[in-house]
Scaffold this active site. Structure first.
Site, PDB file in Angstrom:
ATOM      1  CB  SER A  51      63.001  59.777 -13.771  1.00  0.00           C
ATOM      2  OG  SER A  51      62.757  61.111 -13.438  1.00  0.00           O
TER       3      SER A  51
ATOM      4  CG  HIS B 234      66.241  61.148  -9.873  1.00  0.00           C
ATOM      5  ND1 HIS B 234      65.004  60.737  -9.413  1.00  0.00           N
ATOM      6  CD2 HIS B 234      66.050  61.503 -11.160  1.00  0.00           C
ATOM      7  CE1 HIS B 234      64.109  60.854 -10.389  1.00  0.00           C
ATOM      8  NE2 HIS B 234      64.728  61.311 -11.466  1.00  0.00           N
TER       9      HIS B 234
END
Ligand SMILES: *[C@@H]1O[C@H](CO)[C@@H](O)[C@H](O)[C@H]1NC(C)=O
Ligand SMILES: *[C@@H]1O[C@H](CO)[C@@H](O)[C@H](O)[C@H]1NC(C)=O
Ligand SMILES: *[C@@H]1O[C@H](CO)[C@@H](O)[C@H](O)[C@H]1NC(C)=O
Length: 407
Positions: A172, A377
């Site tokens: 990320s 995610h």
């Protein structure tokens, strides 16, 4: 039965969370540091302090070798730098334990493993020139993490190990900062062997993450909202943020405590593939601390649909950048060998946005879509199947490079 287990886990985490205040740094009672976690599994650990050119003191953790390798562990080994995402810290790559977490998997494969920590998180909250209580301490975004922290950590690894280049894995924000480094400090591309971008939030116009959408109207463009919030430590107990998190988590009463943390880390509100056994440890270690500017900068990316520097508003932009609109990062300068990994259920690094990247990246080796429609995610670090789906592939790619270049 599953719900009961989750409830017990949630209660445990609440009890643990009540034991300390994760939002004010001193006194901070953390159960274990990354080094202690590593040692508790019988691996050697080192703690390294690295100072950036603007005075921030970062703590890195190192697993110099795996005890499973015996004498072979003492030989010169290729190095890898693993960098966490927003709200996170070096702990996240350890929580799946010695069999399944990326840091241990790399060590067992014969690598010298370094875990980074970005400025402002609980391991990197110090500066040799600015008092940490001064608001100026928090006047940074992921731009500075990419332009100063990553280069300082890479140089420290190279000078400590005598290696000429490192492998890099980011999750990320660990990808966003890598892109910033590659574009703003292009000389660092030569210090990278392979770069693995797990869930890269670069372009973000198609993000569907609740917390980003909910905050976009307040802080997504320069104005009063951003001025009130920027340049400070992000406090998750802020009532507005609590209200947004309550809404994001309202369908998930059992997981409420975790949900708030996971929602903040952009994991959304569903447990999906997550290894729920490690959630109490996630609650112990997160959120690890960020500047509000990091969050605002991501929300700006959502609103602008561009990958560019922090937007201070036309006047300050003109003074800072020489143009009223913040300059875009020049992706063509990123010449490291890049591997992008995208999850089809990832709300913040959305597959539509990631698919804009390949034509812009001269050295892209691969854009890999995880063959699982439910991959989200946080699954890139916390999924039950993270070893077979992500870690094995990342490590095999690093090994192939090292074999090819006889390293
Ligand atoms: C901050 O870092 C400096 C330089 O490494 C060190 O001397 C000092 O003790 C650190 N301060 C705190 C509060 O950790
Ligand atoms: C969403 O993704 C598409 C496809 O990559 C892209 O053309 C578009 O600019 C993105 N952003 C928005 C806001 O639609
Ligand atoms: C799940 O997390 C626990 C606790 O850290 C760990 O012991 C276990 O190996 C993990 N399982 C998988 C499949 O990653």
């Amino acid at each position: 039965m599953l719900k009961e287990t989750l409830l017990i886990l949630a209660l445990t985490a609440t009890a643990l969370a009540a034991d300390y205040d994760p939002y004010l740094d001193i006194p901070f009672k953390r159960l274990k540091t990354s080094a202690e976690r590593i040692e508790s599994h019988g691996y050697p650990a080192e703690t390294h302090e690295v100072e950036t050119e603007d005075g921030y003191v970062l703590n890195m953790f190192r697993i110099p070798y795996s005890p499973k390798l015996g004498n072979a562990g003492q030989a010169q080994r290729p190095a890898v730098l693993i960098q966490h995402g927003l709200f996170s810290c070096s702990d996240c790559f350890l929580l799946n334990g010695p069999d399944n977490a990326l840091a241990y998997n790399y060590a067992d494969a014969g690598y010298d493993v370094w875990l980074g920590n970005a400025r402002g998180n609980i391991y990197s909250r110090n500066n040799t020139r600015i008092n940490t209580n001064h608001p100026y301490f928090w006047a940074f975004s992921w731009h500075e993490i990419g332009a100063y922290d990553l280069p300082a950590m890479i140089d420290h690894i190279l000078s400590t190990t005598g290696e000429k280049a490192v492998h890099y894995v980011g999750h990320s924000q660990g990808c966003t900062t890598f892109f910033v480094m590659g574009a703003e400090r292009p000389e660092y591309n030569a210090k990278i062997k392979t770069a693995h971008m797990l869930a890269p939030p670069i372009f973000m116009g198609n993000t569907t993450t609740d917390i980003i959408l909910a905050m976009a109207d307040y802080v997504g463009s320069p104005g009063l909202g951003a001025e009130l919030l920027q340049n400070q430590v992000f406090l998750p107990m802020n009532p507005i943020i609590q209200r947004i998190l309550d809404t994001a988590c309202s369908n998930d009463p059992y997981l409420l405590n975790y949900c708030k943390i996971l929602a903040m880390m952009w994991g959304g509100d569903s447990e999906g593939n997550l290894n729920v056994t490690l959630l109490p440890q996630v609650a112990e270690t997160h959120p690890a601390g960020i500047s509000t500017n990091q969050g605002i900068h991501f929300i700006q990316s959502y609103v602008s649909n561009e990958f560019r520097q922090y937007d201070w508003g036309p006047k300050k932009n003109k003074a800072t950048y020489g143009s009223e609109v913040p300059p875009s990062y020049d992706l063509t300068k990123i010449t490291s060998k890049l591997y992008l990994y995208v999850g089809l259920a990832d709300e913040s690094a959305n597959v539509k946005d990631v698919s804009r990247l390949p034509p812009l990246l001269p050295q892209l080796e691969e854009l890999y879509e995880i063959p699982d429609e439910t991959w989200g995610h946080l699954d890139f670090i916390f999924a039950k199947q993270v070893k077979s789906v992500i870690n094995d592939k990342v490590i095999a790619t690093s090994e192939a490079y090292d074999r090819l270049y006889n390293n």
